[in-house]
Design a protein around this motif. Structure first.
Motif: not given
Length: 380
Positions: A197-220
């Motif tokens: 549950e702890a690992m799934e919670r952290l993974a879920t919480q990190a998804v918006p930030a990871q998506v944003r990081i990949l979008q910024q990489h594509t923009e660069r």
């Protein structure tokens, strides 16, 4: 001292023994004689520092520069600069990790993160390396950083469960032992659920930030999106010989006399079977900057078989890779058609025929204490 105090006729008057500096004796007394504590006057905390297990032996060997400077009324360079020394790596930092417990020891954010990750892998829960207080870890997607608080749920760790199991074995068959064994098994299951549950919670919480990081990489690197939309036009400037080399590097096959359209088709199939996989591969070999994981480390593109091998290395480290048993396990896992990992964004198993972006830090961060992977579909 008794031998030194005996009178020696052949020598002149003996000098009185030199007393130890008050600062050193006071610090040693406060620590039970183990050695001087490290006194830091830099924010956010001040006063005598407790010596944690990772640094106790090194600090007990000799008085530190900070304690001696403090006893002389001076200050060290790191104190003047407002920096604090980490108790594990001994590097200086302008700020330290905010601990959820009452420990006065200073850790840099990196060492504190790694200590919690090691605790999760060793005993199943995150614990402070000094006081063993259980820590709840969350991820703030807005600020893109980990947050820590005291764990309120009473979760047993593997050390506690091992001690209870040893006590049961030592007593042998006795009245009530069967009930104790059942309670022990129930606590083992509760620990596994809490960890998952702890690992799934952290993974879920990190998804918006990871998506944003990949979008910024594509923009660069906008050419990646252009490859997804029209790879033939975007790669028109690449020679056919170079395209053939990429097909070969991906493990594909193509006749050297083939036309450009056939070569592009072979490149698409070797990369993963769709244009997004071509863009993903091109990013791994042509981008001047690797995409970043949400933890801050770089993401590395691995083929399905490579990721499966790395997964088995961590899952069965006690089996030698050059042994027949390891090879049998690898072939059995490969026959299922998956690389053994799940994408942490879409939560789908990654096929063996598709590549995956995996974090180079592996299990060295409590954010993903096992691994972190992004499939080609989510990357593109």
């Amino acid at each position: 001292l008794a031998a030194a105090m005996r009178p020696r006729p052949a020598m002149g008057p003996m000098r009185p023994p030199v007393a130890a500096p008050a600062a050193c004796t006071g610090a040693a007394g406060a620590m039970g004689g183990r050695g001087p504590s490290v006194e830091m006057r830099s924010p956010p905390r001040s006063g005598a520092r407790q010596v944690g297990p990772p640094a106790a032996a090194a600090l007990a060997a000799a008085p530190s520069a900070a304690s001696l400077a403090g006893s002389a009324g001076g200050s060290t360079e790191c104190e003047v600069a407002g920096e604090i020394t980490c108790a594990i790596c001994f590097d200086t930092f302008p700020e330290v990790a905010e601990l959820p417990c009452h420990c006065k020891i200073d850790y840099c954010n990196r060492c504190w993160d790694r200590a919690l990750a090691q605790s999760v892998n060793n005993v199943g829960v995150a614990r402070c390396p000094t006081c063993r207080c259980k820590v709840r870890v969350d991820f703030d997607a807005e600020r893109c950083r980990l947050t820590f608080s005291k764990e309120t749920e009473d979760i047993p760790d593997l050390h506690e469960l091992s001690r209870r199991a040893a006590a049961i074995r030592q007593r042998g068959s006795a009245f009530g032992q069967e009930q104790e064994v059942q309670e022990l098994e129930a606590d083992h299951a509760r620990l596994r659920r809490a960890r998952e549950e702890a690992m799934e919670r952290l993974a879920t919480q990190a998804v918006p930030a990871q998506v944003r990081i990949l979008q910024q990489h594509t923009e660069r690197f906008p050419y990646l999106l252009n490859i997804v939309r029209n790879p033939e036009r975007c790669l028109a400037g690449v020679s056919e010989n170079e395209l053939l080399l990429h097909v070969e590097a991906l493990g594909g096959q193509c006749d050297a006399r083939a036309g450009r359209a056939e070569i592009m088709l072979a490149l698409r199939e070797a990369a993963g079977g769709y244009d997004g996989a071509v863009a993903s591969y091109w990013a791994s070999v042509k981008s001047s900057e690797a995409p970043r994981c949400v933890c801050g480390a770089a993401l590395q593109r691995k083929t399905g078989p490579e990721r499966l091998l790395k997964h088995l290395e961590g899952a069965i480290p006690h089996i030698a890779q050059d042994s027949e048993r390891f090879e049998d396990i690898r072939q059995q896992a490969a026959s299922k058609g998956y690389s053994g990992v799940v994408c942490d964004i879409c939560e789908q198993p990654t096929p063996l025929s598709s590549a995956v972006w995996t974090c180079e830090s592996g299990s060295q961060t409590v954010l993903h204490a096992m691994c972190y992977d992004v499939c080609d579909h989510c990357f593109a």
